[in-house]
Design an enzyme around this catalytic site. Structure first.
Site, PDB file in Angstrom:
ATOM      1  N   HIS A  81       0.849  -1.189   0.000  1.00 55.10           N
ATOM      2  CA  HIS A  81       0.000   0.000   0.000  1.00 55.10           C
ATOM      3  C   HIS A  81       0.885   1.238   0.000  1.00 55.10           C
ATOM      4  O   HIS A  81       1.786   1.367   0.830  1.00 55.10           O
ATOM      5  CB  HIS A  81      -0.916   0.013   1.225  1.00 55.10           C
ATOM      6  CG  HIS A  81      -2.037  -0.971   1.138  1.00 55.10           C
ATOM      7  ND1 HIS A  81      -3.308  -0.615   0.756  1.00 55.10           N
ATOM      8  CD2 HIS A  81      -2.077  -2.299   1.352  1.00 55.10           C
ATOM      9  CE1 HIS A  81      -4.085  -1.692   0.754  1.00 55.10           C
ATOM     10  NE2 HIS A  81      -3.344  -2.726   1.118  1.00 55.10           N
ATOM     11  N   TYR A  98      -9.109   5.129   7.700  1.00 53.89           N
ATOM     12  CA  TYR A  98      -9.261   5.498   9.105  1.00 53.89           C
ATOM     13  C   TYR A  98     -10.361   6.554   9.181  1.00 53.89           C
ATOM     14  O   TYR A  98     -10.208   7.646   8.631  1.00 53.89           O
ATOM     15  CB  TYR A  98      -7.954   6.065   9.657  1.00 53.89           C
ATOM     16  CG  TYR A  98      -6.887   5.015   9.918  1.00 53.89           C
ATOM     17  CD1 TYR A  98      -6.667   4.560  11.220  1.00 53.89           C
ATOM     18  CD2 TYR A  98      -6.116   4.499   8.892  1.00 53.89           C
ATOM     19  CE1 TYR A  98      -5.692   3.605  11.474  1.00 53.89           C
ATOM     20  CE2 TYR A  98      -5.138   3.547   9.140  1.00 53.89           C
ATOM     21  CZ  TYR A  98      -4.929   3.102  10.436  1.00 53.89           C
ATOM     22  OH  TYR A  98      -3.968   2.156  10.682  1.00 53.89           O
ATOM     23  N   PRO A 155      -3.813  -0.286  18.870  1.00 49.00           N
ATOM     24  CA  PRO A 155      -3.624  -0.734  17.486  1.00 49.00           C
ATOM     25  C   PRO A 155      -3.779   0.351  16.432  1.00 49.00           C
ATOM     26  O   PRO A 155      -3.479   0.104  15.263  1.00 49.00           O
ATOM     27  CB  PRO A 155      -4.709  -1.805  17.327  1.00 49.00           C
ATOM     28  CG  PRO A 155      -5.766  -1.426  18.316  1.00 49.00           C
ATOM     29  CD  PRO A 155      -5.036  -0.844  19.476  1.00 49.00           C
ATOM     30  N   LYS A 158       1.551  -0.490  15.223  1.00 44.37           N
ATOM     31  CA  LYS A 158       2.945  -0.561  15.647  1.00 44.37           C
ATOM     32  C   LYS A 158       3.333  -1.823  16.401  1.00 44.37           C
ATOM     33  O   LYS A 158       4.523  -2.112  16.538  1.00 44.37           O
ATOM     34  CB  LYS A 158       3.271   0.649  16.533  1.00 44.37           C
ATOM     35  CG  LYS A 158       3.229   1.969  15.803  1.00 44.37           C
ATOM     36  CD  LYS A 158       4.327   2.055  14.776  1.00 44.37           C
ATOM     37  CE  LYS A 158       4.089   3.156  13.767  1.00 44.37           C
ATOM     38  NZ  LYS A 158       4.422   2.787  12.415  1.00 44.37           N
ATOM     39  N   TYR A 209       4.117   6.264  10.202  1.00 45.42           N
ATOM     40  CA  TYR A 209       3.304   5.108   9.848  1.00 45.42           C
ATOM     41  C   TYR A 209       4.112   4.056   9.091  1.00 45.42           C
ATOM     42  O   TYR A 209       3.978   2.854   9.361  1.00 45.42           O
ATOM     43  CB  TYR A 209       2.116   5.563   8.995  1.00 45.42           C
ATOM     44  CG  TYR A 209       0.997   4.536   8.948  1.00 45.42           C
ATOM     45  CD1 TYR A 209       0.053   4.472   9.960  1.00 45.42           C
ATOM     46  CD2 TYR A 209       0.901   3.630   7.893  1.00 45.42           C
ATOM     47  CE1 TYR A 209      -0.971   3.526   9.944  1.00 45.42           C
ATOM     48  CE2 TYR A 209      -0.105   2.685   7.850  1.00 45.42           C
ATOM     49  CZ  TYR A 209      -1.043   2.634   8.875  1.00 45.42           C
ATOM     50  OH  TYR A 209      -2.041   1.700   8.855  1.00 45.42           O
TER      51      TYR A 209
END
Length: 386
Positions: free
Chosen positions: A77, A200, A291, A295, A383
Site C-alpha cells: 500500500h 481510518y 492498534p 505498531k 506510519y
C-alpha cells in the site's frame, strides 16, 4: 521426577513474531537457541492479530530469507485514507516518504517463521507448562508436552511471551501504563475489500477502520465501549453500524459472512528497563501500544533486530556494549511509537466525556493533516516506520 538437563546459548520464551524472528536471526548468525511456547502450534498459527508491516519490517524479513510468501501474497500500500466529513483525504505514504507498508497478517508471518524453524531442525517446543525463569543462573525450567520436567541452562533468557507472561513477572522494572476509554470490535469477513487502501474514519458515532487481509478477506473495526458485550452484536448490527460510519460519497461497503469477531480493549504499557541481568524483554512482554498506529508487531521485530546484533557482537568478541545499550536503544523507538499511537487514537476516537469543543479540535487537527504537506509527512513517516 528429576528434571532432564539441556543447554543452549539463548532460551527464548514465547513463539510469537518476536521470539520466532529472534530465533531465526540468531540461527543465521550461528548462535543456538531454544524456543518455548505454552500454546499449541495450531493455536499460534491461527491467532489473528495485526496485519500492517512497516517498510523496515518487510526489508528485514527479506534479508532473513523468510519473505517468499510475503512477496507473493502481501498487499503493498502506497497510501491510506483519512475519512471525515463524509470524504476521503489521502495520505500519500510513498510520495511523502519514498516508502510504503504491506498488508500481511501477523499469523502469516508466524507461519512463515515456524516453517523456517522447522526446516533448520532447531529446537521449537510447543505446549510447555510450568515455565519459570531463574534470572541468576540463568535457566528456564518447564514441563514439556509429554509431561516431563526439563531444565534449560543458558547464557541469556529472552522473554517474548507477552504482557501477562512469566518473563515480565520476573523483571523488577517500572511500568508506565495508560488505559483508553474505548475498545475495538474487530471482524474478519469473507468479502472483498471495499477500497484499495486502509480507511481510518472519524465519525460522530465513533471510529471505524476498513482494512483487509487478502483480495477476498476484509478486516474491519468499530469503536465500542470497553465493557461492551460481544453477544450484543449480531452480524446484521455490525454491518449496519459499519455502513453508517464508513458512509462516503461514491463508496459502497462490501459485505459477506463474518468469519471471526472479537472485542479488544486499548491500552499503552511500557516497561523500563527492558533488561534485568541476563534476562531481556522484547515485543509485547516489554510494551503494548493501541492498534491505531499499527505498531505492535513492528516494534517487536525492531526489538529483536537490535538484540540479535548485540548478541552476535557479544559471542564474537565478548563485548557487552550493544547489550548494555539494548534497553535505551529500543525504548527510544518504543516511546516514539507510543506517542504516535496515542496521537492517532486521540485524533480519531470519540471519548465518552468529550464535549463539542474537543470534537471541533479533533476535526481541526484532521483538516490540518489532510491539507498540510508537513503534517501529512509527519504522519506518513511514523506510519511506514522510522
Amino acid at each position: 521426577m528429576q528434571a532432564a538437563l539441556m543447554r543452549t546459548r539463548i532460551a527464548i520464551v514465547g513463539a510469537g513474531p518476536a521470539g520466532l524472528m529472534l530465533a531465526h536471526l540468531l540461527y543465521l548468525r550461528g548462535i543456538d537457541a531454544v524456543v518455548l511456547e505454552r500454546r499449541s502450534q495450531e493455536y499460534v498459527e491461527r491467532r489473528v492479530r495485526a496485519g500492517v508491516l512497516e517498510h523496515p519490517t518487510v526489508e528485514l524479513l527479506r534479508e532473513a530469507g523468510v519473505a517468499d510468501r510475503l512477496d507473493r501474497e502481501g498487499m503493498p500500500h502506497h497510501g491510506l485514507s483519512l475519512r471525515f466529513d463524509g470524504e476521503d483525504h489521502r495520505i500519500a505514504l510513498a510520495d511523502l516518504t519514498g516508502r510504503s507498508i504491506t498488508v500481511y497478517g501477523q499469523q502469516e508471518v508466524v507461519k512463515d517463521l515456524i516453517a523456517a524453524r522447522r526446516k533448520t531442525g532447531e529446537p521449537l517446543h510447543f505446549e510447555v507448562s510450568d515455565v519459570a525463569i531463574d534470572v541468576d543462573a540463568p535457566a528456564v525450567t518447564f514441563t514439556d508436552a509429554e509431561g516431563k520436567p526439563q531444565r534449560l541452562d543458558c547464557d541469556f533468557v529472552v522473554g517474548c511471551d507477552g504482557s501477562h507472561g512469566v518473563s515480565r513477572a520476573s523483571m523488577p522494572a517500572a511500568t508506565y501504563a495508560h488505559e483508553y476509554p474505548f475498545a475495538w470490535l474487530g471482524v474478519l469477513a469473507k468479502a472483498p475489500p471495499s477500497h484499495s487502501e486502509l480507511i481510518y474514519t472519524y465519525h460522530e458515532r465513533g471510529f471505524a477502520l476498513h482494512s483487509m487481509r487478502s483480495p477476498e478477506i476484509t478486516r474491519l473495526y468499530l469503536q465500542v465501549p470497553p465493557d461492551e458485550r460481544l453477544d450484543d452484536w449480531s452480524d446484521g448490527r455490525i454491518w449496519d453500524e459499519l455502513g453508517r460510519r464508513l458512509a462516503a460519497s461514491g463508496f459502497t461497503l462490501s459485505t459477506g459472512p463474518i468469519l471471526e469477531k472479537s472485542i479488544t480493549t486499548m491500552r499503552s504499557v511500557v516497561t523500563e528497563p527492558m533488561r534485568h541481568g541476563r534476562l531481556f524483554l522484547a515485543g509485547d512482554a516489554a510494551h503494548i501500544v493501541p492498534p491505531t498506529g499499527a505498531k505492535g508487531m513492528n516494534l517487536a521485530i525492531a526489538d529483536v533486530r537490535v538484540l540479535a546484533e548485540a548478541l552476535e557482537r557479544y559471542f564474537a568478541s565478548g563485548s557487552t556494549d550493544l547489550l548494555d545499550a539494548y534497553s535505551d536503544t529500543c525504548l527510544r523507538r518504543v516511546w516514539r511509537a507510543e506517542h504516535f499511537s496515542w496521537w492517532m487514537t486521540s485524533m480519531l476516537h470519540q471519548a465518552p466525556d468529550a464535549d463539542a469543543f474537543q470534537r471541533r479540535l479533533q476535526l481541526s487537527q484532521l483538516r490540518y493533516v489532510a491539507t498540510s504537506t508537513a503534517a501529512a509527512t509527519s504522519l506518513a513517516e511514523n506510519y511506514v516506520g522510522l
